[in-house]
Write an enzyme that holds these catalytic residues in place. Structure first.
Site, PDB file in Angstrom:
ATOM      1  CB  CYS A   2      -0.420   0.353   1.147  1.00  0.00           C
ATOM      2  SG  CYS A   2      -2.247  -1.384   1.616  1.00  0.00           S
ATOM      3  NE  ARG A  27       4.221   1.730  -0.236  1.00  0.00           N
ATOM      4  CZ  ARG A  27       5.361   1.320   0.413  1.00  0.00           C
ATOM      5  NH1 ARG A  27       6.145   1.478   0.252  1.00  0.00           N
ATOM      6  NH2 ARG A  27       4.825   1.084   1.676  1.00  0.00           N
ATOM      7  CD1 TRP A  76      -0.928  -6.931  -1.573  1.00  0.00           C
ATOM      8  CD2 TRP A  76      -0.866  -6.259  -3.689  1.00  0.00           C
ATOM      9  NE1 TRP A  76      -0.736  -7.490  -2.288  1.00  0.00           N
ATOM     10  CE2 TRP A  76      -0.178  -7.749  -2.955  1.00  0.00           C
ATOM     11  CE3 TRP A  76       0.043  -5.883  -4.664  1.00  0.00           C
ATOM     12  CZ2 TRP A  76      -0.210  -8.522  -4.299  1.00  0.00           C
ATOM     13  CZ3 TRP A  76       0.627  -6.588  -5.816  1.00  0.00           C
ATOM     14  CH2 TRP A  76      -0.186  -7.504  -5.816  1.00  0.00           C
ATOM     15  CG  ASN A 102       0.324   2.231   3.708  1.00  0.00           C
ATOM     16  OD1 ASN A 102      -0.374   1.799   2.798  1.00  0.00           O
ATOM     17  ND2 ASN A 102       1.543   2.722   4.139  1.00  0.00           N
ATOM     18  N   GLY A 103      -0.268  -1.587   6.273  1.00  0.00           N
ATOM     19  CA  GLY A 103      -0.293  -2.148   7.765  1.00  0.00           C
ATOM     20  C   GLY A 103      -1.509  -3.297   7.529  1.00  0.00           C
ATOM     21  CD  GLU A 483      16.883 -17.694  -3.728  1.00  0.00           C
ATOM     22  OE1 GLU A 483      16.357 -16.566  -3.485  1.00  0.00           O
ATOM     23  OE2 GLU A 483      16.438 -18.522  -4.227  1.00  0.00           O
ATOM     24  CE  LYS A 487      18.175 -13.997  -5.222  1.00  0.00           C
ATOM     25  NZ  LYS A 487      17.093 -14.885  -5.735  1.00  0.00           N
ATOM     26  CD  GLU A 490      19.426 -15.376  -9.334  1.00  0.00           C
ATOM     27  OE1 GLU A 490      18.220 -15.660  -9.926  1.00  0.00           O
ATOM     28  OE2 GLU A 490      19.148 -14.673  -8.061  1.00  0.00           O
ATOM     29  CG  HIS A 506      28.888 -38.461  -0.934  1.00  0.00           C
ATOM     30  ND1 HIS A 506      29.101 -40.490  -1.069  1.00  0.00           N
ATOM     31  CD2 HIS A 506      27.973 -38.667   0.667  1.00  0.00           C
ATOM     32  CE1 HIS A 506      28.781 -41.573   0.239  1.00  0.00           C
ATOM     33  NE2 HIS A 506      27.864 -39.957   1.099  1.00  0.00           N
ATOM     34  CE  LYS A 605      11.337  -9.853 -10.416  1.00  0.00           C
ATOM     35  NZ  LYS A 605      12.015 -10.218  -9.434  1.00  0.00           N
TER      36      LYS A 605
END
Length: 610
Positions: A2, A27, A76, A102-103, A483, A487, A490, A506, A605
């Site tokens: 928001c 946003r 949102w 917001n929130g 992950e 990163k 990437e 191994h 993206k």
């Protein structure tokens, strides 16, 4: 996520508010609205969809929406559907107090019941509306005092701005963890969730700190704390250009989005966790259908696949179900065995990932129920599934996913808890504790970001010339390693591998020498002693260990050259915290190597082709 904008001063402010909202479009939002004080009352307009729909709605008011004090909002959806009635601003029963928020207001249901008993009439399904009624209930001619008293009644993670027809020359904002900032003009004032909203009008700003309330008038501002004591606040000058404004002052979109992760998790969890229960709303698959499932299959690509791995661990442990996970590009060519007792969960940030969509379609053809997890309303994934759970991370510009990953992981936890709930596989006190700790994660993320930035910068500076990194973890820590390694690959282009620590002997151990940094996820868990044994094996080969550990566990320092601590929480929830130092490590190494972190080479993206 928001966005808030408010104005008070001598100018007609309708267009100023619309322009401010346009600068907050990055946003992400699904509806928007304005309220302006007009001739002793407040006029409002809402619209679903993008800002052009709001502009059209303003035009339809035929010039009646006028005034020099007003507030605007892009929403949102969290509590309540995407409808005009649920769009902000909201107002009290008399329509003389309007607010934007917001929130999340965590205690909104008990406040709503209390307000209804006192005669309030509600017009929306949102948690935010209770704030308007609460401020109005406390209003006795002083909006600042009414907001202060309302603030002390509220629990949650929020920022809001209130406006009253009875005090038309003041806006009052309050902050509890969500961002809020004041713009100081000549004989006018602005208040917003981010500086870009008013940067075209003034570069003089005052930051609203956590726990503060601010009154904004044409003559200036007044800051107080929740107890009513005055706070002095300097006016700062920002020297951002337009590009920096879009990034809200951060050097890159990726860094901005790393710092938005607390909000992403808060918004995603939001109304879905109340007390000791999970409520996913109308996701398109009933509780009875969830209860009768025999198996869950996660399909995804890249970062989303790593989120699915965490979903597998959590679903197996909490819901005691058979769980599989596959890379979507492999699943679609496997001729998998599926039937109506299977739930296939397709995870795609964009909702347009070609391989994941193909896997979801295949699953439906074979009779399985299909659930989409995506960040984008109206995406193809929402049409190729029987049900959808939206992450609420807001728009993500950086190609390397950060806040969308933690939002996906939050959804994995919500789904696993929901399955456990309908199947009765968790003790009530365990479920209650997990729900509580899930709600506390946004605060832990904010604390973590403050604490680890400088130590991670130092480590990145030391290892910016590294030629190979190895990441090691076990159980729930393995997806974090995968992950973190992704990163680094990437955005820094450094050859990197991630392995289950028990597999090190191994093969991967042959790669280690004194020049090798090894990043180990060693957060508290039942397999921590095993991880520490693996770290000892690494150090015996001369490699340099950087460990991510749980705060309060000092044993790791005896086994690693560098230790980065993350806040303590349930060990199954640690991945959301443990991944953040690894995001920052990749970011600062790439920055030190002079690379474009927002647009890494060869990557897009959204992968919409096979």
């Amino acid at each position: 996520m928001c966005g808030i904008i408010g104005y008070v001063g001598p100018r007609e402010c309708r267009d100023l508010l619309l322009e401010g909202l346009q600068r907050l479009e990055y946003r992400g939002y699904d509806s928007a609205g304005l309220s302006l004080v007009t001739n002793g009352s407040i006029d409002s307009v809402h619209a679903v969809g993008n800002l052009q729909h709001l502009r059209d709605a303003v035009v339809s008011k035929n010039g009646h929406l006028r005034g020099s004090t007003g507030i605007g909002h892009t929403r949102w959806a969290t509590h309540g559907r995407v409808t005009e009635a649920n769009a902000h601003p909201h107002w009290d029963t008399s329509e003389r107090v309007h607010i934007v928020l917001n929130g999340i207001v965590e205690n909104w249901t008990e406040l709503r019941d209390r307000l209804l008993a006192d005669g309030a009439r509600f017009t929306s399904e949102t948690d935010a509306e209770v704030v308007a009624h609460l401020v109005a209930q406390h209003f006795e001619g002083d909006l600042v005092e009414a907001v202060r008293r309302a603030y002390n009644d509220l629990r949650g993670h929020y920022a809001f701005v209130a406006m009253s027809a009875d005090e038309p020359d003041v806006l009052v904002g309050a902050r509890k963890e969500c961002p809020l900032v004041v713009g100081v003009g000549e004989g006018e004032g602005f208040i917003a969730s981010a500086i870009p909203a008013f940067l075209a009008e003034t570069r003089r700003v005052q930051l609203v700190e956590n726990g503060e309330i601010v009154a904004v008038t044409p003559e200036g501002t007044r800051f107080i704390d929740a107890g009513g004591d005055t706070i002095e606040r300097d006016v700062d000058e920002v020297d951002w250009d337009d590009d920096a404004a879009e990034k809200n002052g951060f050097e890159t979109f990726m860094l901005k989005e790393i710092h938005e992760q607390a909000d992403a998790v808060a918004e995603t969890v939001a109304d879905r966790v109340g007390g000791d229960e999970v409520d996913l709303g109308d996701i398109g698959i009933s509780d009875d259908e969830l209860r009768n499932l025999r198996r869950v299959v996660f399909v995804a690509c890249g970062t989303s696949y790593h989120a699915g791995l965490i979903g597998r661990y959590a679903t197996e442990a909490w819901a005691r179900m058979h769980v599989e996970i596959d890379i979507a590009s492999e699943f679609r060519y496997r001729n998998p065995v599926l039937d109506e007792h299977d739930l296939v969960v397709g995870i795609s940030q964009s909702g347009e990932t070609a391989d994941t969509l193909a896997a979801m379609r295949l699953a439906r053809e074979k009779g399985a129920k299909v659930l989409g997890v995506t960040n984008v309303m109206g995406s193809q994934a929402t049409r190729d599934s029987d049900g959808v759970i939206f992450t609420r991370a807001g728009l993500e510009i950086g190609v390397a996913a950060t806040k969308t990953f933690v939002a996906q992981v939050a959804v994995m936890y919500l789904l696993a808890l929901k399955l456990a709930q309908v199947r009765g596989t968790l003790e009530p006190e365990v479920q209650a504790r997990l729900c509580h700790e899930l709600r506390e994660l946004p605060h832990a993320i904010n604390t973590l970001l403050e604490d680890v930035d400088e130590p991670v910068r130092r480590i990145a500076e030391h290892w910016k010339g590294g030629e190979f990194f190895l990441y090691l973890g076990r159980h729930i820590g393995l997806p974090v390693c995968l992950e973190g390694a992704l990163k680094l690959k990437e955005i820094s282009y450094i050859p990197t591998d991630a392995y289950a620590a028990g597999e090190m002997k191994h093969g991967p151990i042959a790669l280690l020498d004194e020049a090798t940094p090894v990043v180990c996820v060693a957060t508290d868990s039942p397999v921590l002693d095993k991880v520490m044994s693996n770290i000892a094996e690494v150090r015996a080969r001369g490699a340099h260990v950087v460990a991510v550990a749980t705060a309060g566990n000092d044993r790791i320092a005896d086994h690693a050259e560098e230790v980065i601590h993350v806040p303590a929480t349930d060990w199954f929830l640690q991945p959301i915290l443990a991944v953040i130092p690894l995001q920052l490590l990749a970011y600062y190494i790439a920055q030190a190597r002079g690379l474009n972190v927002d647009q890494p080479r060869n990557l897009a993206k959204t992968v919409t082709v096979e």
